[in-house]
Scaffold this active site. Structure first.
Site, mmCIF file in Angstrom:
data_model
loop_
_atom_site.group_PDB
_atom_site.id
_atom_site.type_symbol
_atom_site.label_atom_id
_atom_site.label_comp_id
_atom_site.label_asym_id
_atom_site.label_seq_id
_atom_site.Cartn_x
_atom_site.Cartn_y
_atom_site.Cartn_z
ATOM 1 N N PRO A 327 0.819 -1.219 0.000
ATOM 2 C CA PRO A 327 0.000 0.000 0.000
ATOM 3 C C PRO A 327 0.851 1.266 0.000
ATOM 4 C CG PRO A 327 -0.858 -1.574 1.582
ATOM 5 C CD PRO A 327 0.466 -2.110 1.114
ATOM 6 N N ARG A 328 0.212 2.368 -0.332
ATOM 7 C CA ARG A 328 0.930 3.624 -0.540
ATOM 8 C C ARG A 328 1.608 4.138 0.719
ATOM 9 N NH1 ARG A 328 -3.638 6.511 -4.457
ATOM 10 N NH2 ARG A 328 -3.189 5.198 -6.274
#
Length: 635
Positions: A327-328
């Site tokens: 995820p970011r």
């Protein structure tokens, strides 16, 4: 006010159907009697306008640009998620729901997220019917690719222009209903009109003539996007702002989780003080690009001169299950750790490499160009570096905001009749949004949710006729006029941009990728001092009764200066780390975010208490009846 999310009864998978089965309806002949105000024409606003007009409502649509087609949704590159499972790799509605809940670090409402996953497939069908040119496999099926935080390929895309193509589809649907929609371009919402406790209209400023206008309606839909430009430098367009949401906050709408701001890991790095915005490089590039830095700190050799055994593919090494598609928030924090350790690359040392050498060798340059050609071209035009021949340089930048106005399951705020759609609300992404989910939420809210929830509100709520001559409209317009004249009358020495740069640096340094108690306490005081100086030493040239970009930016910055303090207060209050909210004091032994579910499994919704008064905190407790709260791991 107690926060009631109004979640329907029944099992998780039945809640949305139960609501649709039992909600109140508006007779087709009565729909034309209702005027609906929609502010914003991005994916959420345009899809809502088209759908409600098609149902028969009279729609007034407002946008800050010269055309709805210029809304910032066009900047979305990578794709939109759905659970079609065309690759037959195990995807399902449950898996998209779980990935989204986990990706948000268990800080979102289960019922809203499950509804989003249920609706996702309908969005794709609807957009294909509109003619959106999604990429296709050789045999004709729609193509999918992977995004961060998922181990399946569920992202539909149109090269690197997915947002633009989806917006053109929504805009076409709007134009088909042009006889039902009044479009007001170059208008900015500057106040919400509340009558007898209900949202009944807005005050706008015509950005060309400076004229203040009054508009009445039976409900107001706010679809104005996020507030990332509080940081000054972000991937958002320069016109993106918080003013519409902030003015509604001051009229009684609670602001939820403002400290949840997403830092996107793949952006073109800052190159100088002259920049006014940053450029996104789609997360889709991490399908084929490999992220690395030199093992040796301070290694200034050209990347092509650094041999394989002297490269650190740190995401692949630390997160073998997800590799470069973590995820970011995880990818961004790891990039920051690398540069903090002195292993950053480029002239500033504030970037890492995204390398396509192996993908080009495996699939060929033509195949990579077919997937990412416009993104590579954009990168080369900006940096004058050829990503086919040497790695891209990337670094995290502000991109999206998970916080926003609080809404219940019906997408209604704490002001009855004020609905908030898309990025402007807080509802679906928790403490971190997964890639390709923003477009999904915006279109789900506009095409499939609001037609039911708005109709239910109108059918249940007695709404006496109001006129723009009512006292509430006059009071709101006078308040707007007073603020405009105050901004013009200061006649100090500093420009709006000077103040905005200072605010952006403060928020980036103290409420950015990592935060700590002492820093947050300090920055609250610093923002207060900067705000006091702003109201004493700002200079806005020009007049109010004409096009005046400085005046526009000054009004927006006044709101950002108040929002920045609220973000810091929210981050200070949340004594845990979760998703993008990383408090240095609360981390696991290996440097990951450490939640405190016992004390902070809630939505923090802040109520306006008056100018220069601390806001009041309200809590919506999050119940997790269908997923187990665990330490988020992508290893």
């Amino acid at each position: 006010m107690p926060l009631n999310p109004r979640i329907p009864h029944g099992s998780l998978k039945d809640k949305w159907n139960n609501f649709k089965d039992h909600c109140q309806l508006v007779n087709p002949n009565n729909k034309r009697k209702h005027t609906i105000i929609i502010v914003g024409t991005g994916l959420a606003g345009a899809s809502a306008a088209a759908t409600l007009a098609e149902l028969g409502y009279h729609v007034k649509s407002f946008c800050i640009q010269d055309s709805p087609r210029r809304s910032h949704s066009i900047a979305a590159q990578g794709g939109i998620n759905a659970t079609k499972n065309y690759p037959n790799d195990g995807d399902s509605v449950w898996r998209l729901f779980y990935d989204t809940i986990k990706g948000g670090d268990y800080r979102s409402r289960e019922a809203n997220v499950y509804r989003l996953a249920q609706i996702s497939n309908h969005i794709i069908d609807h957009c294909v019917a509109q003619g959106v040119p999604f990429a296709r496999e050789y045999g004709g099926l729609l193509a999918n690719r992977s995004f961060g935080g998922a181990q399946v390929s569920r992202t539909f895309y149109a090269r690197g222009q997915t947002g633009q193509q989806l917006l053109l589809g929504a805009y076409s649907a709007m134009m088909k209903m042009a006889h039902q929609i009044e479009i007001f371009t170059r208008r900015e919402l500057l106040d919400l009109v509340v009558i007898d406790g209900h949202a009944r209209g807005i005050i706008t400023r015509n950005l060309i003539t400076g004229e203040l206008e009054r508009h009445q309606g039976d409900a107001v839909l706010l679809c104005t996007g996020g507030y990332g430009n509080v940081f000054y430098l972000s991937t958002n367009g320069r016109n993106s702002n918080v003013t519409a949401a902030w003015r509604c906050y001051k009229r009684g709408a609670y602001f939820a989780n403002p400290c949840y701001t997403q830092i996107h890991p793949t952006c073109i790095p800052v190159s100088g003080d002259y920049q006014s915005k940053l450029t996104l490089m789609s997360e889709s590039l991490r399908n084929d690009g490999r992220v690395w830095v030199p093992i040796k700190p301070g290694d200034n050799r050209s990347p092509n001169e650094i041999p394989e055994d002297e490269r650190d593919y740190y995401l692949e090494k630390r997160y073998p299950s997800f590799g470069n598609l973590v995820p970011r928030d995880v990818a961004s924090r790891n990039a920051k750790h690398m540069t903090d350790d002195g292993r950053g690359v480029g002239a500033t040392g504030l970037s890492v490499y995204l390398d396509f050498r192996d993908a080009i060798a495996r699939d060929g340059e033509d195949a990579i160009a077919n997937r990412y050609g416009n993104l590579f071209q954009m990168y080369q035009r900006i940096t004058d570096e050829n990503p086919y021949q040497q790695p891209m340089r990337i670094y995290p930048a502000v991109h999206y905001t998970m916080g926003g106005l609080w809404v219940d399951y019906h997408l209604m705020s704490t002001v009855p009749g004020l609905f908030v759609l898309g990025e402007a609300n807080f509802s679906d992404h928790g403490a971190n949004r997964l890639g390709a989910s923003a477009l999904m939420q915006g279109l789900a809210d506009g095409y499939f949710v609001i037609p039911y929830t708005l109709g239910d509100y109108l059918a249940r709520t007695p709404l006496p006729a109001v006129e723009t001559t009512d006292d509430a409209f006059a009071e709101a317009e006078a308040s707007v006029q007073t603020k405009i004249q105050k901004l013009l009358s200061i006649q100090g020495d500093k420009t709006v941009m000077q103040f905005h740069r200072e605010l952006g640096q403060l928020v980036w340094d103290h409420v950015g990728m990592s935060r700590d108690r002492n820093s947050l306490k300090a920055v609250i005081s610093q923002i207060q001092s900067l705000r006091a100086e702003f109201w004493q030493n700002l200079r806005v040239p020009g007049k109010a009764n004409t096009l005046n970009k400085n005046l526009e930016y000054a009004g927006r910055l006044a709101d950002f200066l108040e929002l920045g303090e609220l973000m810091a207060r929210d981050a200070l209050n949340r004594e845990e780390s979760c998703g993008c909210h990383f408090r240095e004091e609360y981390q696991t032994s290996d440097g990951e975010a450490k939640r405190n579910d016992q004390d902070y499994a809630y939505v923090a919704a802040w109520a306006y208490s008056g100018d220069e008064q601390p806001p009041e905190l309200h809590k919506e407790t999050l119940a997790f009846d269908n997923v187990e709260l665990t330490q988020r791991s992508y290893k």
